[in-house]
Motif scaffolding. Sequence first.
Motif: not given
Length: 660
Positions: A48-53, A63-66, A93-98, A110-117
């Motif tokens: 998580v610390a690397d993603i925060a960076r 720009a956004r990070i999913f 993090v801006d959104a989760l891909i689930v 309240p994180i945005q949700l994106h539908a995975s492939t």
Amino acid sequence: MSLARHEIELLAPAKTADIGIEAINHGADAVYIGGPSFGARTNASNEVADIARLVAHAHRYNARIFTTLNTILRDDELEPARKLIWQLYDAGVDALIVQDMGLLELDLPPIQLHASTQTDIRTVEKAKFLQDVGFSQIVLARELTLKQIRTIAVNTHAAIEFFIHGALCVAYSGQCFISHAHTGRSANRGDCSQACRLPYNVLDDSGQVVAFEQHVLSMKDNDQSANLRALIDAGVSSFKIEGRYKDMGYVKNITAHYRMLLDEILEERPELARASSGECTFYFQPEPERNFNRGSTDYFVNGRKEDIGAFESPKHLGLPVGEVAKVGDRWFDVAIDDAETQEAGGIHNGDGLNYLTLTKDIVGVQVNTAEPIGKAGRIWRVFPNEDISALPDLKPGLAINRNRDRAWENLLSKKSAERRIGVWMELNDTPDGLSLTVTDENGHVGQATVSCEKQPPQNPDKAEASLRENLTKLGNTIFHANDLSLSTAQPWFAPASAINQLRRDAFTSLEAARAQSYQRPERAAAVEPPVPYPEDSLSYLANVFNHKARDFYAKHGVKVIDAAYESHEELGEVSLMITKHCVRYSLSLCPKQAKGVTGVQGTVRAEPLQLINGKEKLTLRFDCKPCEMHVVGKIKKSVLNQVPASPIQFYKTRPTPAAS
């Protein structure tokens, strides 16, 4: 804010945070990356610390990070997943891909949700359902045509995402269970064994071999470079590059390639807007064909084609270099017939070469040393790491390719791009000094003042040039001066230290204003009361692997819910893969191809075929109405005997009997 339809987003992959940072630097508007666990790429996890960076770097450019959390989960994994999601949210993090709908039943931030492939979106009904339960961005199946994409876009308001480059899974995403059936490694849990890349013998119903040792389930790589305008017109706004296992060079090269193509379109069409800030300068010419690929196809975007498969080999053949001119006892000479290779200095120490044998096998050759023969630089003597005797069919006239170019790799290992945000600067007088106002391309404003002695210049032109030089020294920032207005009474002579401090403070103020104004995309509210799912029963193909997922579908009106294939309730022969690719069609054995041919009359049935790889046997069955192929088999006893990490207790949901 969610991605608007007129905003064009280039979405790049990242195996690591450092690769993600370079994706941003090379023009990505968004990056998707795996977290510590529960991502669909087992070996592409990040703390998580690397993603925060990475988040901090991306947000400087808007720009956004999913983060991908797109495996199906056991019941005992739901709480760890929930905690991880909160940690990712706190990291910015801006959104989760689930993929797993059970996550929607948890206490999430309240994180945005994106539908995975893996949610396998092929219909308007499925797309609308996912939109109505709270997904803001949905990635459509790679198998769709432009017409199908347009139909879904017209009937939904969620942002439409589509894969434009990279490896292709032959199955509809989320609809392949061969790996689990044969090895216990589940693709839907991020650990695919890639049975689709193996060679198979294909047998017809009489036992005749119709294809020998062919990789008939291996697809070429996706390349939609020529279709970007059409995809935009069809309603796509997020253009996704595949490759969370790819290295830094791949991400730099492919991201830069599509950045340049999309920027051309944005320049042509002012009604469209880029989804993030800044413009890129590249210190190399992007060339997608230099990266690992199996050949290219635009798949089904423009309709079904025969040449979508990489049947001869799933390996990377590379680019043509020349042909063998002579073979010695420890070396062989290559006559270069590619002008670009010759201009780039020929063959380099450490290059990877290869060639096709008479049986169409790819033989790789690692270059130990290479040296030019003669003055023209056209003939290169190659001393390979291997013994010449170990290189079959090597003889004069044989075509040689290069699939690893050390000079290219060295180029991309250095700084290869710069991304800067345009600003307009204005210098003004104050009673005791100067003020500097900087306004960026997004309208954010930074301002600073400095108290200093101002003296009339002895040489006004020289003083103005000095002011401009010192104020526009932005090399250590992410900004570029589009224009500088000197609105002072005259081009004062002022201490360089004061001017430099004024500039630094103004841009610190601008960065703070940008950071303060950044808004993470909002989570879309689910429609109430809950909308019904398009079907009232779900088989193992729905990948329901935990009780929360079952509860989700029951809440949305599903009456019969079977457990996921990984629950080991399907013990007999079932469809282990469903795909739009048709082996019969690719081998010119499709009855639809035969219609109209002399001697072929009426309806011709597509009989099953057999796939054989060693002891592995699979059956191909053909559903000709939707033009789909099912790869049929059953789970191995050795997989059933494996002890799961924790007990899975999941039972089919049945309709509750009506009260009498």
